[in-house]
Enzyme design. Structure first.
Site, PDB file in Angstrom:
ATOM      1  N   ASP A  74       7.728   7.140  13.989  1.00 52.77           N
ATOM      2  CA  ASP A  74       6.843   6.002  12.942  1.00 52.77           C
ATOM      3  C   ASP A  74       7.650   5.407  11.707  1.00 52.77           C
ATOM      4  O   ASP A  74       8.193   6.707  11.288  1.00 52.77           O
ATOM      5  CB  ASP A  74       5.769   6.529  12.112  1.00 52.77           C
ATOM      6  CG  ASP A  74       4.825   5.965  11.848  1.00 52.77           C
ATOM      7  OD1 ASP A  74       4.277   5.067  11.737  1.00 52.77           O
ATOM      8  OD2 ASP A  74       5.702   5.843  10.774  1.00 52.77           O
ATOM      9  N   TYR A  79       9.946   1.714   3.661  1.00 46.96           N
ATOM     10  CA  TYR A  79      10.973   3.412   3.704  1.00 46.96           C
ATOM     11  C   TYR A  79      12.531   3.183   4.330  1.00 46.96           C
ATOM     12  O   TYR A  79      12.630   4.070   3.862  1.00 46.96           O
ATOM     13  CB  TYR A  79      10.144   4.283   5.345  1.00 46.96           C
ATOM     14  CG  TYR A  79       8.894   4.896   5.423  1.00 46.96           C
ATOM     15  CD1 TYR A  79       8.220   4.715   4.747  1.00 46.96           C
ATOM     16  CD2 TYR A  79       8.684   5.371   6.942  1.00 46.96           C
ATOM     17  CE1 TYR A  79       6.948   4.712   5.109  1.00 46.96           C
ATOM     18  CE2 TYR A  79       7.186   5.063   7.370  1.00 46.96           C
ATOM     19  CZ  TYR A  79       6.241   5.139   6.064  1.00 46.96           C
ATOM     20  OH  TYR A  79       5.098   5.386   6.182  1.00 46.96           O
ATOM     21  N   LYS A 108       5.786  -1.130   9.928  1.00 49.58           N
ATOM     22  CA  LYS A 108       5.006  -1.909   9.050  1.00 49.58           C
ATOM     23  C   LYS A 108       5.344  -2.913   8.034  1.00 49.58           C
ATOM     24  O   LYS A 108       6.611  -2.686   7.536  1.00 49.58           O
ATOM     25  CB  LYS A 108       3.915  -0.142   8.223  1.00 49.58           C
ATOM     26  CG  LYS A 108       3.828   0.770   8.810  1.00 49.58           C
ATOM     27  CD  LYS A 108       3.096   1.951   8.302  1.00 49.58           C
ATOM     28  CE  LYS A 108       3.208   3.443   9.101  1.00 49.58           C
ATOM     29  NZ  LYS A 108       4.404   3.675   9.150  1.00 49.58           N
ATOM     30  N   HIS A 141       0.749  -2.030   6.126  1.00 50.75           N
ATOM     31  CA  HIS A 141       0.592  -0.998   5.272  1.00 50.75           C
ATOM     32  C   HIS A 141      -0.602  -0.798   4.740  1.00 50.75           C
ATOM     33  O   HIS A 141      -1.078   0.409   4.405  1.00 50.75           O
ATOM     34  CB  HIS A 141       2.174  -0.982   5.091  1.00 50.75           C
ATOM     35  CG  HIS A 141       2.389   0.624   4.888  1.00 50.75           C
ATOM     36  ND1 HIS A 141       3.788   1.213   4.942  1.00 50.75           N
ATOM     37  CD2 HIS A 141       1.721   1.536   4.758  1.00 50.75           C
ATOM     38  CE1 HIS A 141       3.865   2.012   4.472  1.00 50.75           C
ATOM     39  NE2 HIS A 141       3.572   3.145   4.749  1.00 50.75           N
TER      40      HIS A 141
END
Ligand SMILES: NC(=O)c1ccc[n+]([C@@H]2O[C@H](COP(=O)([O-])OP(=O)(O)OC[C@H]3O[C@@H](n4cnc5c(N)ncnc54)[C@H](OP(=O)(O)O)[C@@H]3O)[C@@H](O)[C@H]2O)c1
Ligand SMILES: *[C@@H]1O[C@H](CO)[C@@H](O)[C@H](O)[C@H]1NC(C)=O
Ligand SMILES: *[C@@H]1O[C@H](CO)[C@@H](O)[C@H](O)[C@H]1NC(C)=O
Ligand SMILES: *[C@@H]1O[C@H](CO)[C@@H](O)[C@H](O)[C@H]1NC(C)=O
Length: 333
Positions: A74, A79, A108, A141
């Site tokens: 994931d 990120y 996402k 997201h």
């Protein structure tokens, strides 16, 4: 009703893949594809994103994870770990450890790309960083549209979703889903679009078990991924007001001992038994291996009842600064 539930059960838990300690269940998505029932998280926390990508820590963790039997990773564009995730996967493919189709990659769409013409470029940018031709799951997201500087802009997530359907049709995302949507938002999305989300990713841990939302997703045949699976069990990460238990709770320590497991392992096991997909994050090799080693035992009803008793509807991830958005998904505080 019972027959219907049995049908859904057979539909969702259709296949298994090997793990070091036993089979990991695989969920059948409502679009016909399979999703491995356990994954590795790669969010490094609310730290400055600049510079993360220079470090190798996520790349190493993903490589250890693949060696340990993880088949689901994931990540997310926000990120700033997509490049490391992609490096690890591509190296394991080059080493013939796995094939691309063996690995389920989720990324996402960030809040700054909700406009109808922004979704495709955002996904292409993620694929470029991942150095992959497609992702297995593309998630919106958050339902919230906002520039990188935090200012909200007005795009309805229904419009964003239409653009996500288009990238799925192009084959760039095999499956599409949403994250941080509440039940009312899911209902509105489902009744106003041609494609139902295949996956919902929300916070799920001992303090936030969300039974109603899980029941709704089961009815709708939407597979649920649970993020921040450890919630507040680690004292060094828990806010002072966070409810119990902590990792040294004597009742949990006793249960863990009984199975020759650690408390983090029995917590993950409980989440697996709720039929959700936990995606614990760790960049520590021993923990990468430990966390997936939970498929050779089952909790008793009494133990599950104890775990259930910690559900206080307490959120670990609560972006109160976004309450001004018309699409804020959680209870106002
Ligand atoms: N959709 C969303 O909005 C959303 C939001 C939050 C998270 N997520 C996803 O969910 C993933 C997991 O959530 P999270 O990262 O917030 O938290 P988490 O997985 O619940 O906890 C991560 C923390 O637990 C530690 N840890 C992991 N395994 C351990 C073990 N066996 N023993 C002791 N400590 C252990 C890790 O330490 P070390 O790394 O130092 O080992 C890290 O500090 C994220 O990485 C991300 O992929 C999604
Ligand atoms: C945030 O960014 C947007 C888009 O670039 C801009 O229109 C807006 O004025 C910015 N807001 C602030 C507070 O800087
Ligand atoms: C979407 O679905 C809801 C029912 O869930 C309905 O009330 C609404 O009018 C629909 N359309 C839009 C654009 O929200
Ligand atoms: C207990 O678990 C550890 C770590 O997984 C393992 O090395 C050990 O052999 C186990 N002991 C028993 C009695 O199963």
């Amino acid at each position: 009703m019972f027959v219907y539930k049995l049908f859904i059960f057979i539909l969702t838990i259709s296949a298994t893949v090997a793990s070091p300690s036993g089979p990991i269940q695989t969920f059948k998505l409502n679009d016909g594809r399979d999703m491995p029932g356990f994954g590795l998280g790669t969010w490094l926390g609310f730290i400055s994103t600049s510079g993360n990508s220079k470090s190798q820590e996520v790349e190493n963790a993903v490589k250890w994870a693949i060696d340990a039997g993880y088949r689901h990773i994931d990540t997310a564009s926000i990120y700033d770990t997509e490049d490391q995730v992609g490096n690890a996967i591509n190296k394991k493919i080059a080493e013939d450890v796995v094939k691309r189709e063996d690995i389920f990659v989720t990324t996402k769409l960030w809040n700054d790309a909700h406009g109808r013409y922004s979704v495709l470029p955002a996904l292409k940018n993620s694929l470029k960083k991942l150095n992959l031709d497609y992702v297995d799951m593309y998630l919106m997201h958050w339902p919230i549209a906002q520039y990188l500087n935090g200012t909200f802009y007005d795009v309805d997530y229904l419009e964003t979703w239409e653009a996500m359907i288009a990238v799925q049709k192009k084959g760039l995302a095999k499956s599409i889903g949403v994250s941080n949507f509440n039940k009312a938002m899911l209902e509105r999305l489902i009744s106003n679009s041609s494609v139902k989300p295949a996956n919902l990713q929300v916070e799920l841990n001992l303090n936030l078990q969300q039974p109603e939302l899980l029941e709704y997703c089961k009815e709708q045949n939407i597979v649920v991924t649970g993020y921040t699976p450890f919630g507040s069990i680690f004292p060094n990460k828990a806010r002072s007001e966070a409810p119990p238990p902590r990792v040294d709770d004597p009742k949990l320590v006793d249960i863990a001992k009984k199975y020759n497991k650690t408390v983090p392992q029995i917590v993950l096991r409980y989440l697996v038994e709720l039929n959700i997909i936990p995606i614990p994050k760790t960049i520590t090799k021993s923990r990468v291996e430990q966390n997936i080693d939970i498929f050779d035992f089952k909790l008793t009803q009494e133990e599950r009842d104890l775990f259930k008793s910690y559900d206080t509807n307490y959120r670990t991830i609560e972006p109160k600064m976004w309450q001004e958005s018309p699409y804020y998904p959680f209870e106002m505080k």
